[in-house]
Motif scaffolding. Sequence first.
Motif, PDB file in Angstrom:
ATOM      1  N   THR A   3       0.825  -1.207   0.000  1.00 58.77           N
ATOM      2  CA  THR A   3       0.000   0.000   0.000  1.00 58.77           C
ATOM      3  C   THR A   3       0.859   1.258   0.000  1.00 58.77           C
ATOM      4  O   THR A   3       0.576   2.205  -0.715  1.00 58.77           O
ATOM      5  CB  THR A   3      -0.938   0.000   1.229  1.00 58.77           C
ATOM      6  N   GLU A   4       1.936   1.255   0.763  1.00 56.69           N
ATOM      7  CA  GLU A   4       2.788   2.439   0.832  1.00 56.69           C
ATOM      8  C   GLU A   4       3.371   2.764  -0.538  1.00 56.69           C
ATOM      9  O   GLU A   4       3.492   3.922  -0.922  1.00 56.69           O
ATOM     10  CB  GLU A   4       3.935   2.249   1.828  1.00 56.69           C
ATOM     11  N   LEU A   9       3.177   6.240  -5.269  1.00 56.73           N
ATOM     12  CA  LEU A   9       3.027   6.429  -6.715  1.00 56.73           C
ATOM     13  C   LEU A   9       2.008   7.526  -7.005  1.00 56.73           C
ATOM     14  O   LEU A   9       2.247   8.395  -7.837  1.00 56.73           O
ATOM     15  CB  LEU A   9       2.580   5.129  -7.392  1.00 56.73           C
ATOM     16  N   TYR A  10       0.869   7.497  -6.330  1.00 57.67           N
ATOM     17  CA  TYR A  10      -0.116   8.556  -6.554  1.00 57.67           C
ATOM     18  C   TYR A  10       0.469   9.909  -6.167  1.00 57.67           C
ATOM     19  O   TYR A  10       0.322  10.881  -6.892  1.00 57.67           O
ATOM     20  CB  TYR A  10      -1.414   8.302  -5.791  1.00 57.67           C
ATOM     21  N   ASN A  11       1.136   9.951  -5.036  1.00 60.03           N
ATOM     22  CA  ASN A  11       1.727  11.215  -4.587  1.00 60.03           C
ATOM     23  C   ASN A  11       2.808  11.703  -5.555  1.00 60.03           C
ATOM     24  O   ASN A  11       2.947  12.902  -5.772  1.00 60.03           O
ATOM     25  CB  ASN A  11       2.302  11.067  -3.179  1.00 60.03           C
ATOM     26  N   LEU A 103       9.638  11.006 -15.849  1.00 64.48           N
ATOM     27  CA  LEU A 103       9.783  10.423 -14.508  1.00 64.48           C
ATOM     28  C   LEU A 103      11.205   9.924 -14.303  1.00 64.48           C
ATOM     29  O   LEU A 103      11.825   9.419 -15.246  1.00 64.48           O
ATOM     30  CB  LEU A 103       8.850   9.219 -14.346  1.00 64.48           C
ATOM     31  N   PRO A 104      11.699  10.013 -13.073  1.00 67.92           N
ATOM     32  CA  PRO A 104      12.970   9.346 -12.770  1.00 67.92           C
ATOM     33  C   PRO A 104      12.828   7.844 -13.044  1.00 67.92           C
ATOM     34  O   PRO A 104      11.739   7.277 -12.878  1.00 67.92           O
ATOM     35  CB  PRO A 104      13.180   9.613 -11.280  1.00 67.92           C
ATOM     36  N   GLU A 105      13.894   7.209 -13.469  1.00 69.89           N
ATOM     37  CA  GLU A 105      13.859   5.782 -13.833  1.00 69.89           C
ATOM     38  C   GLU A 105      13.268   4.922 -12.712  1.00 69.89           C
ATOM     39  O   GLU A 105      12.481   4.014 -12.970  1.00 69.89           O
ATOM     40  CB  GLU A 105      15.261   5.293 -14.199  1.00 69.89           C
ATOM     41  N   LYS A 106      13.634   5.207 -11.474  1.00 67.29           N
ATOM     42  CA  LYS A 106      13.131   4.419 -10.342  1.00 67.29           C
ATOM     43  C   LYS A 106      11.601   4.520 -10.246  1.00 67.29           C
ATOM     44  O   LYS A 106      10.915   3.523 -10.036  1.00 67.29           O
ATOM     45  CB  LYS A 106      13.766   4.902  -9.040  1.00 67.29           C
ATOM     46  N   GLN A 109       9.981   2.625 -13.158  1.00 64.46           N
ATOM     47  CA  GLN A 109      10.018   1.179 -12.928  1.00 64.46           C
ATOM     48  C   GLN A 109       8.976   0.777 -11.883  1.00 64.46           C
ATOM     49  O   GLN A 109       8.290  -0.228 -12.051  1.00 64.46           O
ATOM     50  CB  GLN A 109      11.414   0.741 -12.488  1.00 64.46           C
ATOM     51  N   SER A 110       8.840   1.550 -10.821  1.00 62.48           N
ATOM     52  CA  SER A 110       7.820   1.260  -9.806  1.00 62.48           C
ATOM     53  C   SER A 110       6.430   1.322 -10.418  1.00 62.48           C
ATOM     54  O   SER A 110       5.569   0.487 -10.122  1.00 62.48           O
ATOM     55  CB  SER A 110       7.897   2.258  -8.652  1.00 62.48           C
ATOM     56  N   LEU A 111       6.217   2.302 -11.263  1.00 65.25           N
ATOM     57  CA  LEU A 111       4.928   2.440 -11.926  1.00 65.25           C
ATOM     58  C   LEU A 111       4.655   1.217 -12.800  1.00 65.25           C
ATOM     59  O   LEU A 111       3.591   0.601 -12.701  1.00 65.25           O
ATOM     60  CB  LEU A 111       4.912   3.726 -12.756  1.00 65.25           C
ATOM     61  N   TYR A 112       5.601   0.849 -13.635  1.00 64.45           N
ATOM     62  CA  TYR A 112       5.411  -0.325 -14.497  1.00 64.45           C
ATOM     63  C   TYR A 112       5.179  -1.587 -13.661  1.00 64.45           C
ATOM     64  O   TYR A 112       4.310  -2.400 -13.990  1.00 64.45           O
ATOM     65  CB  TYR A 112       6.604  -0.535 -15.433  1.00 64.45           C
TER      66      TYR A 112
END
Length: 125
Positions: A3-4, A9-11, A103-106, A109-112
């Motif tokens: 959840t965090e 990601l939304y933030n 977006l920064p790469e990190k 990647q988190s988004l994907y």
Amino acid sequence: METEEIDSLYNKLGSQKIRQLVDAFYGFVYQDPILIPLFHNDIEEIKEKQYMFLTQFFGGPRLYIEKYGPPRMRMRHLPHKIDQKAMEAWLLCMKKAIATLDLPEKDAQSLYNSFPKLAQHMVNS
């Protein structure tokens, strides 16, 4: 996904980037020969539903549930034949759409990484 991580990601994205993601994504979807047959409704309605769902999915306001009720995405996708090839095409379109965002790469990647499990859950053929 934790959840965090979704909340962050939304933030990190905010509503404008989510809209940009949805617009770019459907630009790729509507050019994909595997995916385009799955979409018969008005593109603006489809994009708005996706925006509302992703906003909620990433931990933002519960826009989708307030308008349409519980997402029940697998049930909503059952009328469509979604096989492994369609899932892979969908994920590729999402990867391309994410690449259009600044977006920064990190973060990219988190988004994907938030999508493969969801996409696999939609496979029904």
